[in-house]
Design a protein around this motif. Structure first.
Motif, mmCIF file in Angstrom:
data_model
loop_
_atom_site.group_PDB
_atom_site.id
_atom_site.type_symbol
_atom_site.label_atom_id
_atom_site.label_comp_id
_atom_site.label_asym_id
_atom_site.label_seq_id
_atom_site.Cartn_x
_atom_site.Cartn_y
_atom_site.Cartn_z
ATOM 1 N N PRO A 186 0.784 -1.246 -0.053
ATOM 2 C CA PRO A 186 -0.066 0.001 0.090
ATOM 3 C C PRO A 186 0.836 1.103 0.014
ATOM 4 C CG PRO A 186 -0.839 -1.573 1.541
ATOM 5 C CD PRO A 186 0.519 -2.300 1.291
ATOM 6 N N MET A 187 2.035 1.260 0.898
ATOM 7 C CA MET A 187 2.725 2.528 0.815
ATOM 8 C C MET A 187 3.562 2.763 -0.360
ATOM 9 S SD MET A 187 3.566 4.966 3.012
ATOM 10 C CE MET A 187 4.854 6.263 2.644
ATOM 11 N N SER A 188 3.779 1.680 -1.164
ATOM 12 C CA SER A 188 4.475 1.685 -2.375
ATOM 13 C C SER A 188 3.775 2.493 -3.568
ATOM 14 C CB SER A 188 4.987 0.270 -2.851
ATOM 15 O OG SER A 188 3.849 -0.171 -3.504
ATOM 16 N N ARG A 189 2.606 2.777 -3.376
ATOM 17 C CA ARG A 189 1.622 3.602 -4.319
ATOM 18 C C ARG A 189 2.036 5.041 -4.045
ATOM 19 N NH1 ARG A 189 -2.348 -0.450 -3.056
ATOM 20 N NH2 ARG A 189 -3.337 1.206 -1.351
ATOM 21 N N ILE A 190 2.483 5.428 -2.808
ATOM 22 C CA ILE A 190 2.718 6.838 -2.582
ATOM 23 C C ILE A 190 4.205 6.849 -2.507
ATOM 24 C CG2 ILE A 190 2.899 8.624 -0.770
ATOM 25 C CD1 ILE A 190 0.020 7.342 0.405
ATOM 26 N N HIS A 191 5.304 6.223 -2.087
ATOM 27 C CA HIS A 191 6.627 6.153 -1.977
ATOM 28 C C HIS A 191 7.060 4.798 -1.915
ATOM 29 C CE1 HIS A 191 10.818 7.683 -0.770
ATOM 30 N NE2 HIS A 191 10.374 8.843 -1.352
ATOM 31 N N HIS A 192 8.548 4.751 -2.366
ATOM 32 C CA HIS A 192 9.221 3.489 -2.483
ATOM 33 C C HIS A 192 9.956 3.028 -1.168
ATOM 34 C CE1 HIS A 192 12.352 5.956 -3.283
ATOM 35 N NE2 HIS A 192 13.424 5.201 -2.944
ATOM 36 N N ARG A 193 9.746 3.917 -0.100
ATOM 37 C CA ARG A 193 10.562 3.743 1.098
ATOM 38 C C ARG A 193 9.575 4.103 2.216
ATOM 39 N NH1 ARG A 193 14.862 1.388 0.945
ATOM 40 N NH2 ARG A 193 15.352 1.803 3.274
ATOM 41 N N MET A 194 9.726 3.677 3.648
ATOM 42 C CA MET A 194 8.896 3.930 4.591
ATOM 43 C C MET A 194 9.927 3.836 6.039
ATOM 44 S SD MET A 194 6.502 0.598 4.952
ATOM 45 C CE MET A 194 5.278 1.290 6.179
ATOM 46 N N PRO A 195 9.291 4.517 6.916
ATOM 47 C CA PRO A 195 10.221 4.198 8.289
ATOM 48 C C PRO A 195 9.740 2.862 8.927
ATOM 49 C CG PRO A 195 8.114 5.863 8.666
ATOM 50 C CD PRO A 195 8.215 5.383 7.049
ATOM 51 N N VAL A 196 10.731 2.384 9.496
ATOM 52 C CA VAL A 196 10.515 0.988 10.214
ATOM 53 C C VAL A 196 9.508 1.343 11.475
ATOM 54 C CG1 VAL A 196 11.442 -0.568 11.709
ATOM 55 C CG2 VAL A 196 12.681 0.036 9.584
ATOM 56 N N ILE A 197 8.227 0.696 11.321
ATOM 57 C CA ILE A 197 7.134 1.135 12.415
ATOM 58 C C ILE A 197 7.306 -0.076 13.353
ATOM 59 C CG2 ILE A 197 4.857 1.566 12.849
ATOM 60 C CD1 ILE A 197 4.959 2.759 9.907
ATOM 61 N N LEU A 198 7.351 0.218 14.770
ATOM 62 C CA LEU A 198 7.541 -0.903 15.788
ATOM 63 C C LEU A 198 6.249 -0.923 16.632
ATOM 64 C CD1 LEU A 198 11.195 0.030 16.896
ATOM 65 C CD2 LEU A 198 10.439 -1.987 15.567
ATOM 66 N N PRO A 199 5.528 -2.079 16.726
ATOM 67 C CA PRO A 199 4.367 -2.225 17.526
ATOM 68 C C PRO A 199 5.120 -2.326 18.968
ATOM 69 C CG PRO A 199 5.060 -4.290 16.381
ATOM 70 C CD PRO A 199 5.834 -3.315 15.759
ATOM 71 N N SER A 200 4.093 -2.079 19.858
ATOM 72 C CA SER A 200 4.573 -2.081 21.415
ATOM 73 C C SER A 200 5.426 -3.270 21.769
ATOM 74 C CB SER A 200 3.537 -1.658 22.438
ATOM 75 O OG SER A 200 2.577 -2.907 22.289
ATOM 76 N N GLU A 201 4.930 -4.672 21.382
ATOM 77 C CA GLU A 201 5.696 -5.730 21.783
ATOM 78 C C GLU A 201 7.124 -6.021 21.415
ATOM 79 O OE1 GLU A 201 2.905 -6.889 18.185
ATOM 80 O OE2 GLU A 201 2.889 -5.631 20.128
ATOM 81 N N ASP A 202 7.579 -4.943 20.400
ATOM 82 C CA ASP A 202 8.940 -4.939 19.902
ATOM 83 C C ASP A 202 9.716 -3.780 20.407
ATOM 84 O OD1 ASP A 202 8.633 -7.164 18.426
ATOM 85 O OD2 ASP A 202 7.840 -6.112 16.476
ATOM 86 N N TRP A 203 9.291 -2.966 21.239
ATOM 87 C CA TRP A 203 9.965 -1.844 21.669
ATOM 88 C C TRP A 203 11.010 -2.435 22.509
ATOM 89 C CZ3 TRP A 203 5.211 1.406 23.725
ATOM 90 C CH2 TRP A 203 4.403 2.090 22.737
ATOM 91 N N ALA A 204 11.022 -3.283 23.346
ATOM 92 C CA ALA A 204 12.141 -3.620 24.405
ATOM 93 C C ALA A 204 13.210 -4.402 23.475
ATOM 94 C CB ALA A 204 11.444 -4.689 25.329
ATOM 95 N N LYS A 205 12.898 -5.060 22.478
ATOM 96 C CA LYS A 205 13.797 -5.776 21.676
ATOM 97 C C LYS A 205 14.701 -4.726 21.054
ATOM 98 C CE LYS A 205 13.232 -9.713 19.837
ATOM 99 N NZ LYS A 205 12.802 -10.842 18.802
ATOM 100 N N TRP A 206 13.979 -3.679 20.190
ATOM 101 C CA TRP A 206 14.641 -2.531 19.525
ATOM 102 C C TRP A 206 15.603 -1.736 20.379
ATOM 103 C CZ3 TRP A 206 16.135 -1.804 14.989
ATOM 104 C CH2 TRP A 206 16.590 -0.711 14.297
ATOM 105 N N LEU A 207 14.979 -1.424 21.773
ATOM 106 C CA LEU A 207 16.026 -0.972 22.630
ATOM 107 C C LEU A 207 17.247 -1.794 23.345
ATOM 108 C CD1 LEU A 207 13.233 1.276 24.573
ATOM 109 C CD2 LEU A 207 14.897 1.929 22.881
ATOM 110 N N GLY A 208 17.053 -2.871 23.080
ATOM 111 C CA GLY A 208 18.033 -3.926 23.381
ATOM 112 C C GLY A 208 17.926 -4.428 24.856
ATOM 113 N N GLU A 209 16.625 -4.017 25.309
ATOM 114 C CA GLU A 209 16.277 -4.738 26.710
ATOM 115 C C GLU A 209 15.852 -6.101 26.793
ATOM 116 O OE1 GLU A 209 13.934 -0.355 27.772
ATOM 117 O OE2 GLU A 209 12.827 -2.178 27.222
ATOM 118 N N ALA A 210 15.447 -6.525 25.773
ATOM 119 C CA ALA A 210 15.166 -8.058 25.426
ATOM 120 C C ALA A 210 16.073 -8.756 24.664
ATOM 121 C CB ALA A 210 13.783 -8.102 24.960
ATOM 122 N N GLY A 211 17.231 -8.660 24.776
ATOM 123 C CA GLY A 211 18.442 -9.234 24.390
ATOM 124 C C GLY A 211 18.550 -9.092 22.719
#
Length: 218
Positions: free
Chosen positions: A155-180
């Motif tokens: 869907p986003m590619s109809r507007i632009h070929h790139r997009m930000p990496v969007i993190l749901p709440s269950e992935d916040w700790a992993k992205w921050l390094g808190e969950a290994g």
């Protein structure tokens, strides 16, 4: 890429959302036209979760001045672990960038830039993956950040070929390094049903425009 966004959530609500301690110098909200090189809200976990202010525009440590090279507002997920500017930040200094939604542009047949506003379909805050870097030279110090981007979903590619990496709440700790380990696996496009899009006024084409009407559908 992601070059403009909006923030409407009050700082105390952000702090509660992320279970983070807020700093005293957070940017004013709401801001319906957040532009590069301004201060933005960022969550990091350097010494426990903190909601802080950072300059949007990553400054590598070898820059002699903030404008000593390209303005790095985005970091490509495909090369972030290899690029000298982002390599160590990707390993050690990841962060969350809370927004209400972001803007992207298409063009009509006459070359006019047509802005779109993109939000989560469920109305929840849209949290982007980021990396950050401290920079200091001649007594001038900045804490700076960039938004991590990836290839667009269908869907986003109809507007632009790139997009930000969007993190749901269950992935916040992993992205921050808190969950290994495993943050690299999160640098993927959002699910195809995750985002909603609508056209907005060309007023937002100006970085001086402001006000809630900027995100209203037209």
């Amino acid at each position: 890429m992601c070059g403009r966004f909006a923030v409407t959530l009050p700082p105390d609500a952000m702090a509660q959302l992320f279970n983070a301690i807020p700093a005293n110098d957070l940017p004013d909200v709401p801001n319906f036209n957040v532009c590069p090189t301004t201060q933005i809200h960022v969550v990091h976990d350097l010494d426990g979760r903190r909601l802080v202010s950072m300059r949007w525009g990553f400054i590598p440590h070898w820059y002699k001045a903030p404008n000593d090279g390209p303005l790095l507002i985005n970091a490509r997920a495909e090369t972030i672990a290899e690029k000298p500017a982002f390599r160590m930040a990707c390993r050690e200094r990841r962060c969350l960038i809370p927004t209400s939604g972001f803007y992207e542009w298409t063009k009509d047949e006459d070359g006019n830039r047509l802005p779109w506003y993109i939000t989560r379909t469920d109305g929840e805050p849209l949290v982007m993956a980021g990396v950050w870097q401290d920079w200091e030279r001649d007594g001038v110090a900045w804490r700076t950040c960039a938004i991590v981007t990836c290839g667009a979903n269908a869907p986003m590619s109809r507007i632009h070929h790139r997009m930000p990496v969007i993190l749901p709440s269950e992935d916040w700790a992993k992205w921050l390094g808190e969950a290994g380990h495993g943050a690299a696996t999160l640098m993927q496009p959002a699910p195809e049903d995750a985002l909603a899009f609508h056209r907005v006024s060309p007023r937002v084409n100006s970085n001086r425009a402001s006000g809630p009407e900027l995100i209203e559908p037209i």
